[in-house]
Design an enzyme around this catalytic site. Structure first.
Site, PDB file in Angstrom:
ATOM      1  CG  HIS A 186      27.758  -8.113  23.909  1.00  0.00           C
ATOM      2  ND1 HIS A 186      26.845  -8.770  23.124  1.00  0.00           N
ATOM      3  CD2 HIS A 186      27.695  -8.699  25.141  1.00  0.00           C
ATOM      4  CE1 HIS A 186      26.223  -9.698  23.859  1.00  0.00           C
ATOM      5  NE2 HIS A 186      26.719  -9.674  25.082  1.00  0.00           N
ATOM      6  CB  SER A 208      29.995  -8.706  18.202  1.00  0.00           C
ATOM      7  OG  SER A 208      29.190  -8.189  19.237  1.00  0.00           O
ATOM      8  CB  SER A 237      25.523  -6.895  20.923  1.00  0.00           C
ATOM      9  OG  SER A 237      26.613  -7.688  20.500  1.00  0.00           O
ATOM     10  CG  ASP A 262      29.625 -12.230  26.790  1.00  0.00           C
ATOM     11  OD1 ASP A 262      28.825 -13.054  27.280  1.00  0.00           O
ATOM     12  OD2 ASP A 262      29.439 -11.001  26.828  1.00  0.00           O
ATOM     13  CB  CYS A 291      19.858  -6.019  34.130  1.00  0.00           C
ATOM     14  SG  CYS A 291      20.732  -7.196  33.072  1.00  0.00           S
ATOM     15  CG  HIS A 320      25.101  -3.774  31.642  1.00  0.00           C
ATOM     16  ND1 HIS A 320      23.760  -3.938  31.407  1.00  0.00           N
ATOM     17  CD2 HIS A 320      25.537  -4.948  32.150  1.00  0.00           C
ATOM     18  CE1 HIS A 320      23.412  -5.171  31.759  1.00  0.00           C
ATOM     19  NE2 HIS A 320      24.471  -5.798  32.200  1.00  0.00           N
ATOM     20  CB  SER A 351      32.308  -6.946  33.757  1.00  0.00           C
ATOM     21  OG  SER A 351      31.079  -6.688  34.367  1.00  0.00           O
ATOM     22  CD  GLN A 356      36.497 -11.570  30.579  1.00  0.00           C
ATOM     23  OE1 GLN A 356      37.565 -12.185  30.478  1.00  0.00           O
ATOM     24  NE2 GLN A 356      35.349 -12.114  30.245  1.00  0.00           N
TER      25      GLN A 356
HETATM   26  P1  NAI Z   1      20.901 -16.793  37.334  1.00  0.00           P
HETATM   27  O1  NAI Z   1      21.163 -18.252  37.308  1.00  0.00           O
HETATM   28  O2  NAI Z   1      21.361 -15.965  38.484  1.00  0.00           O
HETATM   29  O3  NAI Z   1      19.335 -16.495  37.161  1.00  0.00           O
HETATM   30  C1  NAI Z   1      18.458 -17.201  36.344  1.00  0.00           C
HETATM   31  C2  NAI Z   1      17.194 -17.453  37.159  1.00  0.00           C
HETATM   32  O4  NAI Z   1      16.180 -17.987  36.303  1.00  0.00           O
HETATM   33  C3  NAI Z   1      17.407 -18.471  38.276  1.00  0.00           C
HETATM   34  O5  NAI Z   1      17.029 -17.916  39.527  1.00  0.00           O
HETATM   35  C4  NAI Z   1      16.519 -19.654  37.884  1.00  0.00           C
HETATM   36  O6  NAI Z   1      15.970 -20.307  39.001  1.00  0.00           O
HETATM   37  C5  NAI Z   1      15.460 -18.976  37.030  1.00  0.00           C
HETATM   38  N1  NAI Z   1      14.783 -19.861  36.094  1.00  0.00           N
HETATM   39  C6  NAI Z   1      15.287 -20.921  35.404  1.00  0.00           C
HETATM   40  N2  NAI Z   1      14.343 -21.509  34.667  1.00  0.00           N
HETATM   41  C7  NAI Z   1      13.198 -20.818  34.888  1.00  0.00           C
HETATM   42  C8  NAI Z   1      11.867 -20.944  34.411  1.00  0.00           C
HETATM   43  N3  NAI Z   1      11.498 -21.938  33.599  1.00  0.00           N
HETATM   44  N4  NAI Z   1      10.945 -20.044  34.836  1.00  0.00           N
HETATM   45  C9  NAI Z   1      11.284 -19.050  35.699  1.00  0.00           C
HETATM   46  N5  NAI Z   1      12.532 -18.892  36.180  1.00  0.00           N
HETATM   47  C10 NAI Z   1      13.474 -19.760  35.785  1.00  0.00           C
HETATM   48  O7  NAI Z   1      21.540 -16.236  35.978  1.00  0.00           O
HETATM   49  P2  NAI Z   1      21.820 -14.683  35.636  1.00  0.00           P
HETATM   50  O8  NAI Z   1      23.209 -14.341  36.016  1.00  0.00           O
HETATM   51  O9  NAI Z   1      20.710 -13.876  36.141  1.00  0.00           O
HETATM   52  O10 NAI Z   1      21.805 -14.742  34.040  1.00  0.00           O
HETATM   53  C11 NAI Z   1      20.622 -15.000  33.307  1.00  0.00           C
HETATM   54  C12 NAI Z   1      20.925 -14.918  31.815  1.00  0.00           C
HETATM   55  O11 NAI Z   1      21.288 -13.582  31.474  1.00  0.00           O
HETATM   56  C13 NAI Z   1      22.095 -15.767  31.353  1.00  0.00           C
HETATM   57  O12 NAI Z   1      21.812 -16.244  30.047  1.00  0.00           O
HETATM   58  C14 NAI Z   1      23.243 -14.791  31.305  1.00  0.00           C
HETATM   59  O13 NAI Z   1      24.260 -15.234  30.468  1.00  0.00           O
HETATM   60  C15 NAI Z   1      22.554 -13.553  30.812  1.00  0.00           C
HETATM   61  N6  NAI Z   1      23.151 -12.248  31.116  1.00  0.00           N
HETATM   62  C16 NAI Z   1      22.723 -11.192  30.343  1.00  0.00           C
HETATM   63  C17 NAI Z   1      23.196  -9.923  30.571  1.00  0.00           C
HETATM   64  C18 NAI Z   1      22.740  -8.793  29.709  1.00  0.00           C
HETATM   65  O14 NAI Z   1      23.327  -7.718  29.786  1.00  0.00           O
HETATM   66  N7  NAI Z   1      21.735  -8.948  28.889  1.00  0.00           N
HETATM   67  C19 NAI Z   1      24.144  -9.635  31.651  1.00  0.00           C
HETATM   68  C20 NAI Z   1      24.501 -10.808  32.439  1.00  0.00           C
HETATM   69  C21 NAI Z   1      24.011 -12.045  32.178  1.00  0.00           C
END
Ligand code: NAI
Length: 434
Positions: free
Chosen positions: A55, A78, A83, A133, A197, A355, A363, A367
């Site tokens: 991003h 990006s 983003s 990323d 988040c 963020h 983070s 990196q």
């Molecule tokens: P995580 O693995 O810690 O959490 C994901 C959770 O979703 C798990 O607890 C899992 O059991 C649950 N899950 C899976 N399938 C499900 C379903 N069908 N219904 C309900 N729950 C379900 O992963 P994390 O670190 O929380 O990352 C989640 C996503 O967010 C990833 O794609 C990651 O790359 C992304 N991310 C986004 C950020 C942002 O700023 N937008 C920052 C960091 C990560």
């Protein structure tokens, strides 16, 4: 190779604005600034040609300039079509870094941008390091430019979804270089994913819709690190939050944190906001959309746009589409409006600015350490996925303490012996979970 284009941004005249914001961000990114101070003279990244795909925000600009200060040549794209902060991209381009990024590009342009970063300068030298990323740059190199892999010393990966892809490759034997999993440094996933988040989830909804959040019913799908931060974000705004989970441990955590835990089917009809945080696919589907109330807000804060079945929405109700403003779209399902944010792509970077700098400094310090490690010690690594050692994780945290006025207690020798650690750390065994 790819013909030379020095950079491509939305509007280079935004560079001055970007520069002013970068200067403010630097004051909030003590980890990166400490690395500049410590390694700026020595230039441990001299000779590195790092292609980055992450991003293109103000915080990322501070990362890029840290890598440059440490001696690297850098190109950048990006990792999401919405983003980029155009003023950040402009400032980086004006500083002489080849950056290919603007907010609101097409998927085709997205791939074009990544491709530009593979070759450096007019003499078209190929990249020799990857900073990724989500894995789109990694996939392009591995699948479309496999001949480049041999010259690359390693890659570092920022996020949960990208890390999944790397472990899959390792299992299948298709990981062709060493990789460092930055995401699972404690000072990354337990801070950026969670506390990041906690700030940026609500920020995204507010900037996109200005809707009152207090008293609203919010469903957070997933209670991993991102889900924990997101649920806390809405709770902090006074919303009534329900969590969905597939993992009994995370479901129980959510319950112990005081959230109602239900299936989406059970609660979707009453939800004012539905947000996905799972990193999994097909979480919000056609049957859920059909059950939603009028003016529901639907969005995703996970990495890819397949958590919400936007394709279903477009296929069946595309004719009802109205753009309220960029990244805020209305569809009407049988007389009821659905407000879809950022086309189902990650909402905090699509509708807000991601963020805050301080958490991104954690983070990005990881990196930078990962890039330094792979560049200088490649021979110590096989084609596997590694994590940074715990003493570096602890160091990243330590670099951020004084900015928040924290005093760290010093362990005494006999205390250290009593709990079985060294006075200088690491302070926890590998199996400790924080
Ligand atoms: P995580 O693995 O810690 O959490 C994901 C959770 O979703 C798990 O607890 C899992 O059991 C649950 N899950 C899976 N399938 C499900 C379903 N069908 N219904 C309900 N729950 C379900 O992963 P994390 O670190 O929380 O990352 C989640 C996503 O967010 C990833 O794609 C990651 O790359 C992304 N991310 C986004 C950020 C942002 O700023 N937008 C920052 C960091 C990560």
């Amino acid at each position: 190779t790819v013909p030379y284009v020095p950079y491509k941004v939305k509007d280079i005249s935004l560079a001055d604005w970007g520069r002013k914001e970068i200067e403010l961000a630097e004051a909030e990114m003590p980890g990166l600034m400490a690395l500049r101070e410590q390694y700026g003279k020595e230039k441990p990244l001299k000779g590195a040609r790092i292609a980055g795909c992450l991003h293109m925000t103000i915080q990322t600009a501070v990362l890029i300039e840290t890598l440059v200060e440490l001696g690297a040549d850098v190109t950048w794209s990006s990792c999401n079509i919405y983003s980029t902060q155009d003023q950040a991209a402009a400032a980086i381009a004006a500083a002489g870094v080849p950056v290919y990024a603007w907010k609101g590009m097409t998927e085709e342009e997205f791939n074009w941008c990544i491709e530009q970063t593979l070759f450096f300068g007019e003499d078209r030298k190929p990249l020799n390091m990857i900073l990724d990323d989500g894995g789109d740059l990694t996939n392009m190199v591995f699948d479309e430019y496999p001949e480049l892999a041999e010259g690359i010393r390693g890659l570092s990966e920022e996020t949960t979804t990208g890390v999944h892809r790397l472990y899959e490759r390792m299992k299948k034997g298709t990981l062709v270089m060493p990789a460092i999993n930055v995401n699972d440094s404690v000072t990354k996933s337990k801070f950026d994913n969670k506390y990041g988040c906690r700030e940026s989830a609500v920020d995204a909804i507010r900037r996109a819709t200005d809707t009152m959040l207090a008293g609203k019913r919010v469903v957070v799908c997933g209670y991993g690190d991102v889900g924990k931060g997101t649920a806390a974000s809405f709770r902090g705004a006074g919303s009534i939050v329900t969590v969905t989970e597939i993992d009994p441990i995370c479901a129980l955590q959510a319950a112990m944190d005081g959230f109602e835990v239900k299936r989406l089917e059970t609660v979707v009809a009453n939800a004012d906001i539905v947000i996905t945080t799972t990193g999994n696919r097909d979480i919000v589907r056609g049957e859920h959309f059909k059950a939603m109330r009028d003016k529901v807000i639907v969005c995703n804060i996970g990495h890819f746009d397949n958590e919400i079945d936007v394709a279903w929405l477009k296929q069946n109700y595309g004719n009802t589409h109205v753009e309220i403003k960029p990244q805020v779209d209305k569809y009407t399902i049988d007389g009821k409006d659905v407000i879809l944010l950022a086309q189902g792509r990650l909402v905090n970077l699509g509708c807000a600015t991601g963020h805050p700098s301080f958490v991104m400094s954690n983070s990005f310090t990881n990196q930078t350490l990962a890039q330094m490690e792979l560049w200088n010690n490649k021979d110590q690594y096989e084609n596997k996925v590694y994590m940074l050692p715990k003493h570096l994780d602890e160091k990243v945290a330590e670099l951020h303490l004084s900015r928040v006025g924290a005093e760290l207690t010093k362990l005494k020798q006999d205390q250290a012996e009593y709990i079985g650690v060294e006075v200088e750390g690491p302070f926890k065994p590998e199996y400790y979970r924080y």
